[in-house]
Motif scaffolding. Structure first.
Motif, mmCIF file in Angstrom:
data_model
loop_
_atom_site.group_PDB
_atom_site.id
_atom_site.type_symbol
_atom_site.label_atom_id
_atom_site.label_comp_id
_atom_site.label_asym_id
_atom_site.label_seq_id
_atom_site.Cartn_x
_atom_site.Cartn_y
_atom_site.Cartn_z
ATOM 1 N N SER A 133 0.862 -1.167 0.000
ATOM 2 C CA SER A 133 0.000 0.000 0.000
ATOM 3 C C SER A 133 0.906 1.227 0.000
ATOM 4 O O SER A 133 1.973 1.229 -0.633
ATOM 5 C CB SER A 133 -0.915 -0.042 1.224
ATOM 6 O OG SER A 133 -1.765 1.071 1.237
ATOM 7 N N SER A 134 0.524 2.256 0.709
ATOM 8 C CA SER A 134 1.316 3.476 0.839
ATOM 9 C C SER A 134 0.703 4.278 1.965
ATOM 10 O O SER A 134 -0.516 4.190 2.210
ATOM 11 C CB SER A 134 1.256 4.285 -0.456
ATOM 12 O OG SER A 134 1.767 5.587 -0.230
ATOM 13 N N ILE A 135 1.500 5.102 2.619
ATOM 14 C CA ILE A 135 0.935 6.024 3.611
ATOM 15 C C ILE A 135 -0.037 6.987 2.921
ATOM 16 O O ILE A 135 -0.961 7.503 3.535
ATOM 17 C CB ILE A 135 2.066 6.790 4.350
ATOM 18 C CG1 ILE A 135 1.547 7.410 5.635
ATOM 19 C CG2 ILE A 135 2.722 7.834 3.436
ATOM 20 C CD1 ILE A 135 2.634 7.960 6.539
ATOM 21 N N LYS A 154 -4.772 3.818 -3.631
ATOM 22 C CA LYS A 154 -4.239 3.073 -2.480
ATOM 23 C C LYS A 154 -5.255 3.055 -1.327
ATOM 24 O O LYS A 154 -5.322 2.077 -0.574
ATOM 25 C CB LYS A 154 -2.900 3.666 -2.026
ATOM 26 C CG LYS A 154 -1.765 3.487 -3.050
ATOM 27 C CD LYS A 154 -1.319 2.037 -3.193
ATOM 28 C CE LYS A 154 -0.077 1.914 -4.075
ATOM 29 N NZ LYS A 154 0.400 0.535 -4.228
ATOM 30 N N HIS A 179 3.463 0.097 4.073
ATOM 31 C CA HIS A 179 4.017 1.327 3.492
ATOM 32 C C HIS A 179 5.537 1.210 3.559
ATOM 33 O O HIS A 179 6.098 1.064 4.652
ATOM 34 C CB HIS A 179 3.543 2.554 4.276
ATOM 35 C CG HIS A 179 4.284 3.799 3.903
ATOM 36 N ND1 HIS A 179 4.334 4.260 2.598
ATOM 37 C CD2 HIS A 179 5.042 4.661 4.637
ATOM 38 C CE1 HIS A 179 5.083 5.361 2.557
ATOM 39 N NE2 HIS A 179 5.520 5.615 3.772
ATOM 40 N N TRP A 182 9.225 6.505 1.869
ATOM 41 C CA TRP A 182 9.358 7.191 0.570
ATOM 42 C C TRP A 182 10.738 6.812 0.059
ATOM 43 O O TRP A 182 11.764 7.207 0.623
ATOM 44 C CB TRP A 182 9.180 8.702 0.747
ATOM 45 C CG TRP A 182 9.262 9.459 -0.553
ATOM 46 C CD1 TRP A 182 8.999 8.984 -1.806
ATOM 47 C CD2 TRP A 182 9.635 10.827 -0.716
ATOM 48 N NE1 TRP A 182 9.176 9.966 -2.738
ATOM 49 C CE2 TRP A 182 9.573 11.114 -2.105
ATOM 50 C CE3 TRP A 182 10.012 11.839 0.161
ATOM 51 C CZ2 TRP A 182 9.876 12.363 -2.617
ATOM 52 C CZ3 TRP A 182 10.322 13.095 -0.353
ATOM 53 C CH2 TRP A 182 10.249 13.352 -1.729
ATOM 54 N N TYR A 218 -2.066 -2.382 9.084
ATOM 55 C CA TYR A 218 -1.582 -1.368 8.123
ATOM 56 C C TYR A 218 -0.353 -0.754 8.779
ATOM 57 O O TYR A 218 -0.466 0.003 9.749
ATOM 58 C CB TYR A 218 -2.713 -0.360 7.901
ATOM 59 C CG TYR A 218 -2.473 0.798 6.962
ATOM 60 C CD1 TYR A 218 -1.610 0.729 5.865
ATOM 61 C CD2 TYR A 218 -3.197 1.981 7.149
ATOM 62 C CE1 TYR A 218 -1.457 1.814 5.010
ATOM 63 C CE2 TYR A 218 -3.049 3.072 6.292
ATOM 64 C CZ TYR A 218 -2.178 2.983 5.227
ATOM 65 O OH TYR A 218 -2.031 4.058 4.374
ATOM 66 N N ASP A 220 3.997 0.622 8.542
ATOM 67 C CA ASP A 220 5.095 1.078 7.690
ATOM 68 C C ASP A 220 6.301 0.145 7.858
ATOM 69 O O ASP A 220 6.242 -0.840 8.606
ATOM 70 C CB ASP A 220 5.432 2.556 7.941
ATOM 71 C CG ASP A 220 6.198 2.794 9.235
ATOM 72 O OD1 ASP A 220 6.572 1.819 9.919
ATOM 73 O OD2 ASP A 220 6.433 3.969 9.564
#
Ligand code: NAP
Length: 228
Positions: A133-135, A154, A179, A182, A218, A220
């Protein structure tokens, strides 16, 4: 994982984070099936007895079904759909052609959950289904805007996976939406915060530390829980 040996399927491994994850899990002694859409010289360079390379485009239901056939009775401790796109991510949604917006949504949200559905029976007992996914998929953390269509895709991915987990709750699945930070990849760009090695090492640590934990999380790449 009966003898302590671990087996992963990593989808979208031709370059970037998928490729880095394949390298990391191989170094940690896992066997890995890695997928590409077209021959990847970087993936070919990782050649070893512990690595099998397959070809699939997750937007192609026929190709996904054919891969599932080829996998047969093999079972994985980790099925990880890493593939994603960020086409015209910087453009406000009203300027993005509808076909482009729809394709980003299909690749980032619809295709991963369809892949999960097609491959959930390949998970070994206690195995983990992970999706990148992604933040930026967090609705609650969206204070700054930007990356509008990508963000929405996302967020949809997160929602689909929560529905997937609810639909299969009696199966006791272990599902991770991750996540990666970056990261300096083709998608993340040169200005990104961290390199691929930092991201994939952290991500692999998070996955290994949670193997066998049921439910959906969820997180990171440092293991921090993100707001939905
Ligand atoms: N980099 C970051 O900062 C960052 C941050 C948050 C989340 N992410 C997510 O992390 C994942 C990997 O990103 P990345 O930075 O490694 O991106 P990348 O360098 O652009 O790599 C994208 C990968 O996805 C594959 N792919 C794209 N569409 C596919 C499809 N339809 N079927 C199969 N494979 C497909 C690509 O294959 P081809 O080589 O064939 O195109 C490539 O292997 C993505 O889901 C991305 O959204 C990245």
């Amino acid at each position: 994982m009966a003898d302590g040996h671990r087996n992963a399927l990593i989808v979208g491994a031709s370059r970037g984070l998928g490729l880095g994850l394949v390298e990391t899990f191989l170094k940690r002694g896992w066997t890995v099936t890695a997928t590409q859409r077209k021959p990847s010289p970087e993936l070919a360079r990782l050649s070893s007895d512990a690595l099998r390379v397959e070809t699939v485009d997750i937007d192609d239901d026929g190709a996904v079904a054919a891969l599932r056939e080829r996998i047969g009775d093999e079972r994985f401790d980790l099925v990880f759909v890493v593939a994603g796109v960020a086409t015209q991510a910087h453009d406000p949604i009203e300027t993005v052609p509808r076909a482009v917006a729809a394709q980003v949504y299909l690749t980032n949200a619809v295709s991963p959950v369809r892949f999960a559905e097609a491959f959930r029976d390949t998970l070994a007992p206690g195995g983990t289904l992970a999706v990148m996914s992604s933040i930026l998929g967090s609705v609650g953390l969206n204070e700054a805007g930007g990356w509008e269509n990508y963000r929405a895709s996302k967020a949809a991915l997160n929602t689909y996976l929560r529905s997937f987990e609810a639909r299969h709750r009696d199966e006791g699945l272990s599902i991770l939406l991750l996540h990666p930070g970056w990261v300096r990849t083709e998608m993340g760009g040169e200005e990104a915060d961290i390199d691929i090695a930092t991201s994939v090492t952290g991500t692999a640590d998070v996955i290994e530390s949670r193997l066998g934990e049921t439910g959906i999380a969820y997180l990171d790449y440092t293991g921090k829980t993100l707001d939905w």
